[in-house]
Design a protein around this motif. Structure first.
Motif, PDB file in Angstrom:
ATOM      1  N   SER A   1       0.714  -1.395   0.010  1.00  0.00           N
ATOM      2  CA  SER A   1      -0.110  -0.043  -0.003  1.00  0.00           C
ATOM      3  C   SER A   1       0.791   1.399   0.176  1.00  0.00           C
ATOM      4  O   SER A   1       0.220   2.416  -0.079  1.00  0.00           O
ATOM      5  N   GLU A   2       2.127   1.252  -0.002  1.00  0.00           N
ATOM      6  CA  GLU A   2       3.004   2.349   0.039  1.00  0.00           C
ATOM      7  C   GLU A   2       4.003   2.409  -1.038  1.00  0.00           C
ATOM      8  O   GLU A   2       4.130   1.184  -1.691  1.00  0.00           O
ATOM      9  N   GLY A   3       4.227   3.337  -1.426  1.00  0.00           N
ATOM     10  CA  GLY A   3       5.105   3.377  -2.569  1.00  0.00           C
ATOM     11  C   GLY A   3       6.321   4.765  -2.805  1.00  0.00           C
ATOM     12  O   GLY A   3       6.206   5.457  -1.630  1.00  0.00           O
ATOM     13  N   ILE A   4       7.174   4.775  -3.516  1.00  0.00           N
ATOM     14  CA  ILE A   4       7.957   5.890  -3.891  1.00  0.00           C
ATOM     15  C   ILE A   4       7.265   6.823  -4.700  1.00  0.00           C
ATOM     16  O   ILE A   4       6.829   6.804  -5.673  1.00  0.00           O
ATOM     17  N   LYS A   5       7.107   8.296  -4.011  1.00  0.00           N
ATOM     18  CA  LYS A   5       6.380   9.205  -4.726  1.00  0.00           C
ATOM     19  C   LYS A   5       7.772   9.679  -5.652  1.00  0.00           C
ATOM     20  O   LYS A   5       8.671  10.146  -5.481  1.00  0.00           O
ATOM     21  N   LYS A   6       7.126   9.857  -7.224  1.00  0.00           N
ATOM     22  CA  LYS A   6       7.854  10.241  -8.346  1.00  0.00           C
ATOM     23  C   LYS A   6       7.211  11.433  -8.949  1.00  0.00           C
ATOM     24  O   LYS A   6       6.008  11.575  -8.836  1.00  0.00           O
ATOM     25  N   GLU A   7       8.151  12.417  -9.046  1.00  0.00           N
ATOM     26  CA  GLU A   7       7.806  13.671  -9.718  1.00  0.00           C
ATOM     27  C   GLU A   7       8.385  14.058 -10.837  1.00  0.00           C
ATOM     28  O   GLU A   7       9.778  13.974 -10.746  1.00  0.00           O
ATOM     29  N   LYS A   8       7.768  14.427 -11.700  1.00  0.00           N
ATOM     30  CA  LYS A   8       8.420  14.795 -13.195  1.00  0.00           C
ATOM     31  C   LYS A   8       8.418  16.181 -13.314  1.00  0.00           C
ATOM     32  O   LYS A   8       7.392  16.734 -13.411  1.00  0.00           O
TER      33      LYS A   8
END
Length: 730
Positions: free
Chosen positions: A284-291
């Motif tokens: 349910s958790e993940g790495i936040k990615k921003e472009k």
């Protein structure tokens, strides 16, 4: 979906025959319960230094669970421990004192890796009744998961039947009748129930359960060999329905099914992120990615509204705005159109790609379409033709060309096989020398020896009949992919051992790359005979001498030859540093690598400043506009050298170019470059500078400039020049 449920006194329908429910039950393809015996009767090793029945059963159960997880089928799985220390089942709660030492370890659910981890490590000292375990499993399959419809119910029993069940024949018959009525299937894994060594009353009863419920039985060795490799999830083929168009008026409703297609090993898996602090994984958790978009010139962030998408063409970027989308090629709607027919001899395997193979059938329950397609297939076979079709898979997809080839087998199986075409640039034509000449002619003995080799390497008889059920090696459509099997093995190993490195491929996978021993044994003698019949001469490829005769000064050569002996070879000549020796005619144009050196060499060759001005300015502009690292030292040095050269003879050349160049820098918003030009004093050449030189004076109005004129006045326009100069900028 509305169905009737019997019983109950409330919410009855007008006829009073049942309760009306509007809740549709969940449909499950398969429900399986594994009964694993962990009692005292399975704890002793069966052979000297061998595994016990418990160890074999645990390994087999773990392999079954692992295979169900990886196959990702819509199956439910439960585990019951027979001979456990505790008693935990529904029948024991309903009738205390019955079904003792039977523990429901896992309820019916989708298989997980925790099921394998929760299996006991050591057997217990208790004993359990295997017949009671069957009743517990049947009750849980029937009532364990409410509002669920299980299509196929299977019970897998793993016990050695050393503990008698002590059950009357009447109860056995009632249980078998109930199993048949509910559609249960009983499978027994472990002992060979048809062997004379295991012939006792309990084995006979178990055999009766298997036969009456149409189940199966197998030993641990046979089952583990069956579970040796992972299998793909069994899915129903989804047809691609379309009309096969022939000309403007003929349309045949057809359905295309994929027969062969290269697919990824792993399609849909839930990714889990491991927390480095707690060392636990979470789905349910993940790495936040921003472009973000970064301007490489000033390292600023560019908003998404100011971005124009484009395509890379060579070293340039072709912009593609929203208004250009209206000019795109429209392939049309979903279709399968016949463009024409050609001889089958024109379609060779080199013209076909490897994207897969599809079978085209007439639409189901459409007799007219089936009759028309059969007529088309028979005509293509009779005339030896192949259809060329244009396929658009869906609205907006790119069109592709395919070949439609007729297929009719011995079972009256009629269809069209559809294979994609290659583009012309994808086909590589290779020319081979002619071999049907006297030089390469073979005598009868050599031909017969090759025939013997082919017979010896026949893969259909690669194993002894007593070794395997099938004597064929690498059977077509039955071989598994070694790479896919290794990837799936790594997934299973990582799930059970998250902190350990991945293992090497197991021996069963490595064996897929080896020649069968019987084939190697049979072909060894024939191979030695072939070596004697075909005498091969080793061809030595002469390597070119790396020492090359480079050009040198004739005076140096004469001085060297006068001091050397008469038998000095060319390889003993003095080596010349090619980096320092350059001929004037070896440079044809000023480049960006060494612009100053190229300029001086061309000038020594007789070129004037006017002749070299265009080349020099183009090189300077290319070094500044195409710069990516922000280091403009080479371009500024070349610009300074060009300014000094123009100062001596033609200042107007420099001033005219600088005026246009600064205008272009201003339009491109390259203020940092303009500031560097001011710091390096690379402004216009003034008349005062020219009067100090020894060159003759000249009259030019453009040279009467000052430093405050380095940024000329510009007229604002509606369209940004950055868009117009995008190609030059890249």
């Amino acid at each position: 979906m509305i169905y009737w449920r019997s019983g109950g006194d409330d919410l009855k329908n007008p006829t009073g025959t049942g309760v009306l429910s509007t809740m549709a039950p969940t449909k499950i393809d398969l429900g399986t319960i594994i009964i694993l015996d962990i009692g005292r009767n399975v704890s002793m090793p069966e052979e000297k230094n061998g595994q016990s029945f418990f160890e074999k059963g645990k390994e087999c159960a773990g392999r079954i669970i692992e295979r169900k997880i990886i196959s990702q089928g819509k199956n439910l799985l439960g585990i019951i421990l027979l001979g456990a220390k505790t008693t935990n089942n529904t029948l024991a709660e309903q009738a205390p004192g019955t079904c003792r030492n039977i523990q429901l370890l896992t309820d019916l659910q989708y298989p997980t890796w925790s099921m394998i981890r929760n299996l006991p490590d050591v057997p217990s000292k208790s004993k359990g009744n295997w017949f009671d375990a069957l009743l517990v499993a049947a009750e849980h399959l029937k009532n364990g998961v409410p509002a669920t419809k299980i299509v196929q119910k299977k019970i897998i029993l793993m016990t050695n039947f050393l503990v008698p069940c002590d059950t009357e024949d009447k109860q056995i018959k009632q249980a078998i009748a109930g199993f048949q009525e509910e559609g249960f299937e009983v499978d027994i894994i472990g002992p060979d129930i048809y062997s004379e060594e295991n012939d006792n009353n309990d084995v006979e009863l178990a055999r009766l359960f298997v036969e009456e419920t149409k189940g199966a039985t197998a030993t641990f060795d046979y089952t583990m060999r069956y579970l040796l490799f992972h299998k793909k999830k069994a899915t129903n083929a989804i047809p691609w329905n379309v009309d096969l168009s022939i000309g403007p008026n003929i349309k045949i409703p057809v359905s295309a099914y994929i027969r062969i297609k290269d697919e990824p090993v792993i399609k849909k898996w839930n990714t889990a992120i491991r927390n480095p602090v707690t060392n636990t994984a979470s789905s349910s958790e993940g790495i936040k990615k921003e472009k973000v978009h970064i301007n490489t010139e000033d390292q600023t962030t560019v908003a998404a509204d100011n971005i124009i998408k484009g395509y890379e063409y060579g070293q340039q970027i072709i912009p593609f705005s929203d208004c250009d989308k209206s000019m795109l090629y429209d392939p049309g709607q979903k279709s399968l159109k016949v463009y024409g027919f050609t001889k089958s001899s024109n379609i060779t395997w080199q013209n076909l790609n490897g994207d897969g193979l599809s079978y085209v059938f007439a639409r189901k329950r459409n007799k007219k379409a089936q009759y028309a397609l059969r007529c088309l297939v028979e005509c293509l076979l009779e005339l030896d033709l192949v259809g060329i079709v244009r396929r658009v898979y869906n609205n907006g997809n790119a069109p592709k060309m395919y070949a439609l080839m007729p297929v009719i087998d011995t079972n009256n199986f009629v269809c069209l096989s559809m294979v994609g075409f290659c583009y012309k640039d994808e086909i590589k034509n290779m020319a081979f020398p002619v071999t049907n000449i006297k030089k390469y002619a073979c005598n009868n003995e050599q031909v017969e020896c090759f025939k013997e080799l082919i017979k010896a390497m026949d893969l259909t008889t690669a194993y002894e009949e007593s070794e395997f059920d099938d004597t064929e090696a690498f059977p077509i459509a039955k071989m598994v992919s070694p790479s896919a099997q290794y990837i799936l093995d790594c997934i299973a190993y990582r799930a059970m051992n998250p902190g350990k490195p991945l293992p090497q491929p197991r021996d069963d996978i490595v064996m897929l790359f080896k020649i069968p021993p019987l084939i190697e044994k049979r072909s060894r003698e024939v191979t030695e005979k072939l070596k004697k019949l075909f005498v091969l001469n080793k061809v030595e490829i002469k390597k070119r001498d790396k020492k090359k005769n480079h050009s040198m000064d004739m005076d140096d050569y004469q001085n060297q030859s006068s001091t050397s002996n008469a038998d000095v070879t060319m390889g003993d000549l003095p080596k010349i540093d090619l980096k320092t020796l350059k001929r004037p005619d070896s440079i044809q144009r000023i480049g960006t690598m060494h612009p100053i050196n190229d300029y001086d060499i061309l000038k020594q060759g007789g070129k004037t400043v006017s002749d070299l001005a265009t080349q020099m300015t183009e090189a300077i502009e290319s070094m500044i506009h195409g710069n990516l690292d922000g280091n403009f030292s080479k371009a500024l040095d070349a610009m300074m050298h060009f300014r000094n050269e123009c100062l001596k003879t033609e200042p107007k050349l420099y001033n005219d170019w600088l005026k246009n160049f600064q205008t272009e820098l201003t339009n491109r918003k390259r203020n940092n470059v303009i500031e560097m030009l001011n710091e390096k004093k690379l402004n216009y050449i003034l008349q005062s500078e020219n009067s100090l030189s020894t060159v003759k004076s000249y009259s030019c109005d453009d040279s009467q400039l000052y430093e405050n004129d380095t940024e000329p006045m510009l007229t604002e326009v509606n369209i940004s020049s950055e868009v117009n100069d995008l190609f030059d900028n890249m």
